[in-house]
Design a protein around this motif. Sequence first.
Motif, PDB file in Angstrom:
ATOM      1  N   TYR A 187     -21.168  -1.755  36.320  1.00  0.00           N
ATOM      2  CA  TYR A 187     -19.807  -2.142  35.944  1.00  0.00           C
ATOM      3  C   TYR A 187     -18.863  -1.519  36.955  1.00  0.00           C
ATOM      4  CZ  TYR A 187     -19.214   2.592  34.068  1.00  0.00           C
ATOM      5  OH  TYR A 187     -19.134   3.962  33.937  1.00  0.00           O
ATOM      6  N   GLY A 188     -17.646  -2.037  37.038  1.00  0.00           N
ATOM      7  CA  GLY A 188     -16.663  -1.497  37.967  1.00  0.00           C
ATOM      8  C   GLY A 188     -15.821  -2.587  38.577  1.00  0.00           C
ATOM      9  N   PRO A 189     -15.089  -2.281  39.662  1.00  0.00           N
ATOM     10  CA  PRO A 189     -14.198  -3.266  40.292  1.00  0.00           C
ATOM     11  C   PRO A 189     -14.950  -4.470  40.844  1.00  0.00           C
ATOM     12  CG  PRO A 189     -13.713  -1.038  41.067  1.00  0.00           C
ATOM     13  CD  PRO A 189     -14.990  -0.955  40.284  1.00  0.00           C
ATOM     14  N   PHE A 190     -14.260  -5.602  40.890  1.00  0.00           N
ATOM     15  CA  PHE A 190     -14.734  -6.856  41.499  1.00  0.00           C
ATOM     16  C   PHE A 190     -15.820  -7.562  40.696  1.00  0.00           C
ATOM     17  CE2 PHE A 190     -13.637  -4.305  45.443  1.00  0.00           C
ATOM     18  CZ  PHE A 190     -12.455  -4.965  45.720  1.00  0.00           C
ATOM     19  N   GLN A 191     -16.076  -7.146  39.453  1.00  0.00           N
ATOM     20  CA  GLN A 191     -17.140  -7.811  38.694  1.00  0.00           C
ATOM     21  C   GLN A 191     -16.618  -9.115  38.109  1.00  0.00           C
ATOM     22  OE1 GLN A 191     -18.981  -5.554  35.467  1.00  0.00           O
ATOM     23  NE2 GLN A 191     -20.913  -6.615  35.851  1.00  0.00           N
ATOM     24  N   LEU A 196     -20.263  -8.415  30.375  1.00  0.00           N
ATOM     25  CA  LEU A 196     -19.653  -7.902  29.152  1.00  0.00           C
ATOM     26  C   LEU A 196     -18.329  -7.185  29.393  1.00  0.00           C
ATOM     27  CD1 LEU A 196     -21.542  -6.206  26.230  1.00  0.00           C
ATOM     28  CD2 LEU A 196     -19.373  -5.294  27.021  1.00  0.00           C
ATOM     29  N   ILE A 197     -18.294  -6.212  30.270  1.00  0.00           N
ATOM     30  CA  ILE A 197     -17.098  -5.371  30.370  1.00  0.00           C
ATOM     31  C   ILE A 197     -15.888  -6.136  30.902  1.00  0.00           C
ATOM     32  CG2 ILE A 197     -16.112  -3.386  31.601  1.00  0.00           C
ATOM     33  CD1 ILE A 197     -18.725  -1.896  31.018  1.00  0.00           C
ATOM     34  N   PRO A 198     -15.966  -6.819  32.044  1.00  0.00           N
ATOM     35  CA  PRO A 198     -14.758  -7.546  32.472  1.00  0.00           C
ATOM     36  C   PRO A 198     -14.396  -8.702  31.547  1.00  0.00           C
ATOM     37  CG  PRO A 198     -16.614  -8.056  33.915  1.00  0.00           C
ATOM     38  CD  PRO A 198     -17.048  -6.916  33.047  1.00  0.00           C
ATOM     39  N   LEU A 199     -15.412  -9.372  30.985  1.00  0.00           N
ATOM     40  CA  LEU A 199     -15.121 -10.466  30.055  1.00  0.00           C
ATOM     41  C   LEU A 199     -14.348  -9.959  28.848  1.00  0.00           C
ATOM     42  CD1 LEU A 199     -15.500 -13.404  29.052  1.00  0.00           C
ATOM     43  CD2 LEU A 199     -17.635 -12.636  27.993  1.00  0.00           C
ATOM     44  N   PHE A 200     -14.785  -8.843  28.285  1.00  0.00           N
ATOM     45  CA  PHE A 200     -14.131  -8.331  27.083  1.00  0.00           C
ATOM     46  C   PHE A 200     -12.751  -7.756  27.391  1.00  0.00           C
ATOM     47  CE2 PHE A 200     -17.478  -7.855  23.538  1.00  0.00           C
ATOM     48  CZ  PHE A 200     -18.050  -9.061  23.890  1.00  0.00           C
ATOM     49  N   ILE A 201     -12.579  -7.166  28.574  1.00  0.00           N
ATOM     50  CA  ILE A 201     -11.243  -6.698  28.954  1.00  0.00           C
ATOM     51  C   ILE A 201     -10.286  -7.882  29.009  1.00  0.00           C
ATOM     52  CG2 ILE A 201      -9.844  -5.749  30.830  1.00  0.00           C
ATOM     53  CD1 ILE A 201     -12.195  -3.919  31.534  1.00  0.00           C
ATOM     54  N   ILE A 266      -8.207  -0.013  25.726  1.00  0.00           N
ATOM     55  CA  ILE A 266      -7.085  -0.951  25.811  1.00  0.00           C
ATOM     56  C   ILE A 266      -5.956  -0.537  24.868  1.00  0.00           C
ATOM     57  CG2 ILE A 266      -6.399  -3.328  25.283  1.00  0.00           C
ATOM     58  CD1 ILE A 266      -9.104  -4.176  26.478  1.00  0.00           C
ATOM     59  N   ASP A 267      -6.300  -0.123  23.658  1.00  0.00           N
ATOM     60  CA  ASP A 267      -5.263   0.340  22.733  1.00  0.00           C
ATOM     61  C   ASP A 267      -4.495   1.528  23.321  1.00  0.00           C
ATOM     62  OD1 ASP A 267      -6.089  -1.599  20.973  1.00  0.00           O
ATOM     63  OD2 ASP A 267      -7.172  -0.227  19.637  1.00  0.00           O
ATOM     64  N   ALA A 268      -5.234   2.469  23.927  1.00  0.00           N
ATOM     65  CA  ALA A 268      -4.585   3.650  24.513  1.00  0.00           C
ATOM     66  C   ALA A 268      -3.711   3.262  25.699  1.00  0.00           C
ATOM     67  CB  ALA A 268      -5.645   4.665  24.936  1.00  0.00           C
ATOM     68  N   ALA A 269      -4.178   2.296  26.510  1.00  0.00           N
ATOM     69  CA  ALA A 269      -3.392   1.875  27.668  1.00  0.00           C
ATOM     70  C   ALA A 269      -2.065   1.260  27.234  1.00  0.00           C
ATOM     71  CB  ALA A 269      -4.202   0.882  28.504  1.00  0.00           C
ATOM     72  N   PHE A 270      -2.081   0.414  26.210  1.00  0.00           N
ATOM     73  CA  PHE A 270      -0.854  -0.207  25.729  1.00  0.00           C
ATOM     74  C   PHE A 270       0.079   0.824  25.104  1.00  0.00           C
ATOM     75  CE2 PHE A 270      -2.933  -4.100  26.591  1.00  0.00           C
ATOM     76  CZ  PHE A 270      -1.994  -5.124  26.544  1.00  0.00           C
ATOM     77  N   ALA A 332     -12.742   4.197  32.130  1.00  0.00           N
ATOM     78  CA  ALA A 332     -11.299   4.401  32.299  1.00  0.00           C
ATOM     79  C   ALA A 332     -10.862   3.968  33.698  1.00  0.00           C
ATOM     80  CB  ALA A 332     -10.948   5.863  32.047  1.00  0.00           C
ATOM     81  N   GLU A 333     -11.653   4.313  34.723  1.00  0.00           N
ATOM     82  CA  GLU A 333     -11.349   3.878  36.083  1.00  0.00           C
ATOM     83  C   GLU A 333     -11.380   2.350  36.184  1.00  0.00           C
ATOM     84  OE1 GLU A 333     -13.840   5.539  39.096  1.00  0.00           O
ATOM     85  OE2 GLU A 333     -13.729   7.559  38.274  1.00  0.00           O
ATOM     86  N   THR A 334     -12.381   1.756  35.554  1.00  0.00           N
ATOM     87  CA  THR A 334     -12.561   0.313  35.634  1.00  0.00           C
ATOM     88  C   THR A 334     -11.411  -0.424  34.959  1.00  0.00           C
ATOM     89  OG1 THR A 334     -14.965   0.584  35.681  1.00  0.00           O
ATOM     90  CG2 THR A 334     -14.125  -1.578  35.036  1.00  0.00           C
ATOM     91  N   LEU A 335     -11.036   0.013  33.766  1.00  0.00           N
ATOM     92  CA  LEU A 335      -9.925  -0.615  33.064  1.00  0.00           C
ATOM     93  C   LEU A 335      -8.644  -0.494  33.879  1.00  0.00           C
ATOM     94  CD1 LEU A 335      -8.615  -1.971  30.623  1.00  0.00           C
ATOM     95  CD2 LEU A 335      -8.442   0.304  29.548  1.00  0.00           C
ATOM     96  N   ALA A 336      -8.406   0.667  34.454  1.00  0.00           N
ATOM     97  CA  ALA A 336      -7.198   0.850  35.269  1.00  0.00           C
ATOM     98  C   ALA A 336      -7.202  -0.115  36.454  1.00  0.00           C
ATOM     99  CB  ALA A 336      -7.105   2.296  35.754  1.00  0.00           C
ATOM    100  N   TRP A 337      -8.381  -0.348  37.041  1.00  0.00           N
ATOM    101  CA  TRP A 337      -8.473  -1.271  38.179  1.00  0.00           C
ATOM    102  C   TRP A 337      -8.119  -2.690  37.740  1.00  0.00           C
ATOM    103  CZ3 TRP A 337     -10.861  -5.699  39.804  1.00  0.00           C
ATOM    104  CH2 TRP A 337     -10.812  -5.965  41.177  1.00  0.00           C
ATOM    105  N   TYR A 338      -8.669  -3.155  36.627  1.00  0.00           N
ATOM    106  CA  TYR A 338      -8.378  -4.516  36.172  1.00  0.00           C
ATOM    107  C   TYR A 338      -6.911  -4.678  35.786  1.00  0.00           C
ATOM    108  CZ  TYR A 338     -13.149  -6.167  36.523  1.00  0.00           C
ATOM    109  OH  TYR A 338     -14.349  -6.560  37.020  1.00  0.00           O
ATOM    110  N   LEU A 339      -6.320  -3.667  35.190  1.00  0.00           N
ATOM    111  CA  LEU A 339      -4.907  -3.756  34.841  1.00  0.00           C
ATOM    112  C   LEU A 339      -4.027  -3.792  36.086  1.00  0.00           C
ATOM    113  CD1 LEU A 339      -4.745  -1.276  31.818  1.00  0.00           C
ATOM    114  CD2 LEU A 339      -4.579  -3.782  31.733  1.00  0.00           C
ATOM    115  N   ALA A 340      -4.487  -3.141  37.160  1.00  0.00           N
ATOM    116  CA  ALA A 340      -3.703  -3.088  38.392  1.00  0.00           C
ATOM    117  C   ALA A 340      -3.966  -4.265  39.314  1.00  0.00           C
ATOM    118  CB  ALA A 340      -3.995  -1.781  39.130  1.00  0.00           C
ATOM    119  N   HIS A 341      -4.966  -5.083  39.019  1.00  0.00           N
ATOM    120  CA  HIS A 341      -5.352  -6.160  39.933  1.00  0.00           C
ATOM    121  C   HIS A 341      -5.372  -7.512  39.213  1.00  0.00           C
ATOM    122  CE1 HIS A 341      -6.695  -2.625  42.200  1.00  0.00           C
ATOM    123  NE2 HIS A 341      -6.560  -3.392  43.273  1.00  0.00           N
ATOM    124  N   GLU A 342      -4.307  -7.780  38.473  1.00  0.00           N
ATOM    125  CA  GLU A 342      -4.197  -9.063  37.776  1.00  0.00           C
ATOM    126  C   GLU A 342      -4.232 -10.221  38.764  1.00  0.00           C
ATOM    127  OE1 GLU A 342      -1.200 -11.294  34.581  1.00  0.00           O
ATOM    128  OE2 GLU A 342      -0.756  -9.264  35.302  1.00  0.00           O
TER     129      GLU A 342
END
Length: 355
Positions: A187-191, A196-201, A266-270, A332-342
């Motif tokens: 899991y991680g950036p560019f997936q 599962l992880i990027p789809l669910f995010i 995601i709840d914590a990020a919002f 946490a790193e992965t979620l931050a990447w997806y939020l920053a790379h819409e």
Amino acid sequence: MANLIVTGGAGFIGANFVHHWRAVAPDDSIVVLDALTYAGNRANLDGLAGVELIVGDICDTALVSRTIADHRIDTIVHFAAESHVDRSITGPDAFVTTNVVGTHSLLAAAKAAWLDRGSGRPHRFHHVSTDEVYGSLGPDDPAFTETTAYAPNSPYSASKASADHLVRAYHHTYGLETTTSNCSNNYGPFQYPEKLIPLFILNALSGRCLPIYGDGNNVRDWLHVADHCRGIELVLRGGRVGETYNIGGGQELPNHAVVDEICRGIDAAFASDPPLARRFPAAPAARGRPTAELKTYVEDRKGHDRRYAIDEGKIRAELGYAPARDFAGGFAETLAWYLAHEDWWRPLAALRTRP
């Protein structure tokens, strides 16, 4: 100084490896060979200097041979593969073509260049595989080692097992200098957002359901892609020729626990970043609702392996590998990447929802 072909280098793990290798070996020459199918993305290589992208199919042996000759290639790092199990169940032909025939095409071209015509240069063919070739574990079974018998249960894992055997055969029959690594769930950036992880995010951000197969107790070992890339680097630099190395993350978790971590994150990020509610108004978290309300249990996947677990003792003992991240920190790193790379994932999400 090495000259590399990275097959599938515009895909998820391959692109992360190209970024990693450019950082640790800035003087090396890198050619990415990628067919740019749905999971390959030119944008994954943005910002990389001195990386040449050749758009082509690994099944095109003549193209591979020309590339090896023209660029004086001495190292092939082979990521290119069809890799989504669900797709392999509904359309196995593409998996046999890419994963088996494509791997053989690369091996044949490498043998011709490095052995038959005798370039005289040291060489390495590194094949990136999966823990799924070993089959499924019971709850109390020991983790997979490099000597675990192969027992693939899906067309995807069967095609990867076939490729593993071809790589082994080219070493033992012809003397091609090969190594293989079998990794756990990355899991991680560019997936690409089918896993599962990027789809669910992305589903959570758009208010779509989070579909959990079966009872959610299927267990996987989770490996951050950056740790995987470091493991491959260690194998390339110090791995014994002809050997296989298992690379794991040491984070064995049931799927429902992974989904719960996604919802909590995601709840914590919002909660900590109110502007997210304006960017993603369809997310439950934008309205102060728990993301977990999107969880939905669906019919289990055909042939769904119950548990994978990696014993990485060999690569630890021989090469000093250890994952740098636990799952909470890596996610946490992965979620931050997806939020920053819409801007990166939004076009892919649109493709996935198009009829």
